[in-house]
Design an enzyme around this catalytic site. Structure first.
Site, PDB file in Angstrom:
ATOM      1  CG  LEU A 156      -1.971   1.146   1.151  1.00 41.32           C
ATOM      2  CD1 LEU A 156      -2.902   0.998  -0.035  1.00 41.32           C
ATOM      3  CD2 LEU A 156      -2.794   1.216   2.434  1.00 41.32           C
ATOM      4  CG  ASP A 183      18.680  14.269  20.958  1.00 42.02           C
ATOM      5  OD1 ASP A 183      18.776  15.450  21.340  1.00 42.02           O
ATOM      6  OD2 ASP A 183      19.253  13.828  19.945  1.00 42.02           O
ATOM      7  CB  ILE A 216      18.586  19.846  17.244  1.00 42.54           C
ATOM      8  CG1 ILE A 216      17.893  21.180  17.499  1.00 42.54           C
ATOM      9  CG2 ILE A 216      17.966  18.786  18.123  1.00 42.54           C
ATOM     10  CD1 ILE A 216      18.123  21.779  18.886  1.00 42.54           C
ATOM     11  N   GLY A 217      21.649  18.628  16.166  1.00 38.94           N
ATOM     12  CA  GLY A 217      22.471  17.430  15.989  1.00 38.94           C
ATOM     13  C   GLY A 217      22.684  17.021  14.557  1.00 38.94           C
ATOM     14  CG  HIS A 224       9.026  19.868  11.424  1.00 36.50           C
ATOM     15  ND1 HIS A 224       9.197  20.570  12.605  1.00 36.50           N
ATOM     16  CD2 HIS A 224       9.360  18.595  11.689  1.00 36.50           C
ATOM     17  CE1 HIS A 224       9.624  19.739  13.534  1.00 36.50           C
ATOM     18  NE2 HIS A 224       9.728  18.538  13.017  1.00 36.50           N
ATOM     19  NE  ARG A 248       8.014   8.329   9.586  1.00 35.31           N
ATOM     20  CZ  ARG A 248       9.321   8.109   9.413  1.00 35.31           C
ATOM     21  NH1 ARG A 248       9.862   8.268   8.237  1.00 35.31           N
ATOM     22  NH2 ARG A 248      10.077   7.733  10.425  1.00 35.31           N
ATOM     23  CD  GLU A 289      22.341  13.318  15.286  1.00 36.09           C
ATOM     24  OE1 GLU A 289      21.388  12.635  14.861  1.00 36.09           O
ATOM     25  OE2 GLU A 289      22.216  14.144  16.221  1.00 36.09           O
TER      26      GLU A 289
HETATM   27  N1  GLN Z   1      19.714  14.804  17.539  1.00 40.81           N
HETATM   28  C1  GLN Z   1      18.596  14.434  16.749  1.00 40.81           C
HETATM   29  C2  GLN Z   1      18.681  15.087  15.391  1.00 40.81           C
HETATM   30  O1  GLN Z   1      19.126  16.158  15.294  1.00 40.81           O
HETATM   31  C3  GLN Z   1      17.291  14.791  17.411  1.00 40.81           C
HETATM   32  C4  GLN Z   1      16.090  14.348  16.619  1.00 40.81           C
HETATM   33  C5  GLN Z   1      14.754  14.520  17.321  1.00 40.81           C
HETATM   34  O2  GLN Z   1      14.621  15.253  18.249  1.00 40.81           O
HETATM   35  N2  GLN Z   1      13.739  13.850  16.876  1.00 40.81           N
HETATM   36  O3  GLN Z   1      18.300  14.546  14.385  1.00 40.81           O
HETATM   37 ZN    ZN Z   2      13.538  17.237  17.845  1.00 41.69          ZN
END
Ligand code: GLN
Ligand code: ZN
Length: 774
Positions: free
Chosen positions: A17, A613, A445-446, A708, A529, A498
């Protein structure tokens, strides 16, 4: 004893699907082809259940995107902006449907998608219905009738599944002031009557109303709504057998209400709350059957037949064999499809596999249990029972699962209080001196953009087409590029990007003991998803450092600070299938101990800032408020176990997206992280309201732009947001960062956005400079 299934996974055993939807969305296939795939999946599922011996087979549990959105279309709850989609001559109901789910950008229309949110405490997301004052409903989509008819044509009489009217309203949101959505019941109910009338004339016998809200905290008006709905339905449709399904919680104080409804069968989740069986049996009225949700519908463990048979027997003794129905705890939507597809010994060994059951196997468990309970002497059934006992025995004793050292250490955790050496005020002084950061320090954030090139390299490496050296060379190249670039735009605290991780939980699970992965264990998360959660089957421990190499490499490239990046214990737990033979809190502590070791290793090689996190802390909250404190206690303790093994000078960060935590802000402060970065930009800093009434002691980075969206934020907007934040948080407490990781963005957007962000921080610093006094 009837056998009952609440819902079957609709993604198809090989995610047919998902693939069909995505092909259709990208214009590669026709709507006809997509509809055909849907039909094949439905027929396959119905036949599978019929052949297995399920009596009450669900229909309308299939969905091209989401069952709540299906319901909105069924009752014509379509916000006005979407009408334009269907007014456009060539569009069909399915285009309207996908438009509501995913947004619509064609034919000079630009309509955003409806909001999406988590389905109770699962990882499934539904499309939130929108409600207006005195909204009118109509029987719009005929999907439920069509699918019932389709099954009937194939010789299978199904039990259509509807979201019950009360739960449907409660799942939605008022988009205007001045009313409560439950008041819309009087307008909505007639549409349910129309649906039932149609189903009746097509020969329906059973209908299932999903009413998970019946297990939650309810207001008086909501309780009254339940009484009204089901007595009206009984009055008008005495010939239809009505089943009300509850799940994800026990009925608790709502047991009396549930048992007072004039319905033919009540379904309860005995996997979540086995204790409710007795309470329900005590007051179950004579005309009502009880559907025992014994097989866990949202985890992957084999049912313990001996335990279940005892409970079934207990129910049979009280109400008789005729009134007992055998079922899984909830819809199997939350289970992967078929364990038989896991044929790779290297991924899932037969030792672990013997403990598991996916949807198809759970269907068989339901039928087997009912037959065993009825006293069948069939040889093959006897063998199934023996095999089941053997599997349970091996799970109890297996060396793969049970590790004495880990168990001992976890016990010690239970009794100790985990604290940093000094309180935050002292740590802050030491960190300020050592780290030497400017006011409004900037960081991310990473993750940085995971380009298709990186994904390609990883796929090649996993396939064995390139060797580890070549793969790592590619990773090093990306990491260095990212470090250089962060230096160039003058970020204060850098990250390595990362690139070596495909997923923030999987990456750690793959390196920890006690985890296994599947090849095909996909579960729908939203729309097309799907996720493939790791399985935590045994005691968790760490045999080697997991992130030190890449963090250290990144740090060796620069004189600026590089932040170590870890996933926290609660999030790893929350996004996995977790073993059910010990409390979740114990498993969480084991993961926490492993992360604690990693934190220490990072500190040992000179990493001064370490982020752990925990985006899933909020979503782990139990459905009933009365259970919140207990959960928060162990979840926050686990974070502290993971994070407190460092010197005062080492700065611990944590990050949370989905940070609607106004009601738990005290608990967040108790985590005692030196810095917390949160999502804030979508709500224009509304989330900071929590900080007005509560003086948050540590430092905070309220995300200043939304990662986003592809939109590039401007410096001025971010300065505005920071000025807003400064009203409730001291300047010395503030960090400047985006609101989540950047891995889904492209480099071009990322570069522009971060450059603007750094400029915003710099203007903030200027505004803080006090004029010199002579
Ligand atoms: N350190 C992760 C990143 O930057 C945090 C992701 C998240 O908070 N969902 O992708
Ligand atoms: Zn996040």
């Amino acid at each position: 004893m009837l056998t009952n299934n609440l819902g079957y996974p609709r993604i198809g055993s090989n995610r047919e699907l998902k693939k069909a939807c995505e092909q259709y969305w990208s214009g590669k296939t026709s709507q006809q082809e997509l509809l055909q795939i849907g039909k094949q999946i439905r027929l396959h599922n119905w036949r599978l259940q019929k052949d297995a011996g399920i009596d009450l087979i669900p229909s309308n549990d299939f969905s091209f995107y989401d069952q709540v959105l299906d319901m909105s279309l069924t009752v014509g709850a379509i916000p006005s902006q979407y009408n334009k989609i269907i007014l456009n001559g060539h569009n069909t109901e399915l285009d309207l449907y996908f438009g509501m789910a995913r947004g619509y950008q064609r034919d000079e229309l630009d309509i955003t998608a409806l909001e999406m949110t988590k389905w109770f405490d699962t990882n499934y997301h539904y499309i939130v219905p929108e409600f207006y004052n005195n909204q009118q409903f109509s029987f719009f989509s005929r999907k439920i009738v069509d699918e019932f008819y389709e099954a009937k044509q194939a010789g299978i009489l199904t039990k259509p599944v509807l979201i019950g009217p009360v739960s449907y309203l409660l799942l939605g949101k008022e988009k205007e002031e001045g009313f409560h959505r439950i008041e819309l019941l009087k307008n909505l109910l007639p549409v349910y009557f129309e649906i039932l009338t149609e189903l009746k004339s097509n020969g329906v016998e059973w209908v299932q109303f999903d009413e998970p809200f019946l297990c939650l905290d309810l207001s008086e008006a909501e309780q009254d709504a339940y009484k009204k709905v089901y007595s009206e339905i009984k009055r008008r449709f005495p010939g239809i057998h009505v089943q009300v399904a509850t799940y994800f919680e026990g009925l608790k104080d709502q047991t009396r209400l549930a048992c007072s409804l004039p319905i033919d069968a009540l379904h309860i989740d005995l996997s979540k709350d086995p204790g409710q069986l007795d309470q329900v049996l005590d007051i179950l009225p004579d005309q009502m059957s009880l559907s025992l949700g014994l097989v866990d519908g949202r985890n992957i463990w084999k049912n313990n037949f001996n335990d279940s048979l005892k409970q079934i027997q207990h129910a049979v003794d009280k109400i008789g064999n005729q009134r007992v129905i055998m079922a899984a705890s909830c819809s199997l939507l939350h289970s992967p499809c078929d364990l038989e597809l896991e044929t790779n010994e290297h991924i899932l060994t037969s030792e672990v596999k013997q403990w598991l059951a996916f949807a198809k196997q759970k269907i068989d468990e339901i039928v087997t249990l009912s037959k065993l309970a009825e006293g069948s002497k069939d040889e093959s059934l006897k063998r199934k029972l023996e095999d089941n006992q053997a599997a349970m025995e091996s799970r109890k004793t297996s060396d793969l699962i049970h590790d004495k050292t880990v168990k001992k250490e976890t016990k010690e955790v239970q009794n100790a209080d985990f604290k940093r050496n000094s309180p935050f005020s002292i740590r802050k002084e030491k960190q300020t001196e050592l780290l030497n950061l400017p006011l409004f320090p900037t960081t991310t954030i990473g993750s940085f953009p995971q380009t298709s090139e990186i994904r390609k390299q990883r796929a090649l490496f996993k396939k064995g087409s390139i060797d580890i050296e070549e793969y790592e060379q590619a990773l090093k190249f990306e990491t260095e590029k990212t470090i250089r670039w962060q230096e160039e735009i003058d970020l204060d605290v850098l990250v390595h990007g990362e690139f070596e991780r495909n997923d923030m939980v999987e990456y750690f699970g793959e390196q920890l003991n006690g985890f296994v992965f599947t090849k095909n264990g996909w579960v729908q998360s939203y729309g097309s998803r799907c996720v493939k959660p790791p399985i935590i089957y045994g005691d968790v421990s760490r045999s080697k450092a997991m992130t030190v190499k890449w963090t250290q490499y990144a740090q060796s490239l620069t004189s600026r600070l590089v932040k170590g990046m870890l996933t926290g214990p609660v999030t790893i737990l929350q996004w996995s299938f977790v073993r059910d033979d010990q409390p979740r809190s114990v498993t969480c502590n084991q993961i926490a101990l492993a992360i604690r070791e990693e934190v220490k290793d990072l500190e040992d090689v000179g990493i001064r800032i370490i982020q752990i996190d925990e985006p899933a802390i909020r979503e782990g909250l139990p459905l009933r408020k009365a259970d919140w404190q207990n959960y928060l206690q162990w979840a926050i303790k686990a974070f502290r176990v993971a994070s407190t093994g460092v010197e005062d000078e080492t700065q611990i960060h944590t990050h949370m997206c989905y940070s609607e935590f106004n009601d738990i802000i005290h608990n967040i402060a108790e985590m005692d992280a030196d810095v917390i970065t949160i999502e804030c930009s979508r709500s224009k800093m509304e989330l900071l309201d929590a900080f007005t009434s509560f003086e948050y002691p540590q430092q905070i980075g309220p995300g200043v732009y939304d990662i986003h969206s592809p939109r590039i934020p401007l410096e001025a907007e971010m300065v505005d947001l920071l000025m807003k934040a400064k009203k409730v948080i001291q300047p010395e407490q503030l960090w400047v960062n985006p609101d989540c990781g950047l891995k889904t963005r492209n480099w071009d957007e990322t570069k522009k956005a971060l450059a603007e962000m750094v400029n915003a921080a710099k203007s903030m610093r200027l505004s803080e400079v006090k004029p010199m006094t002579v």
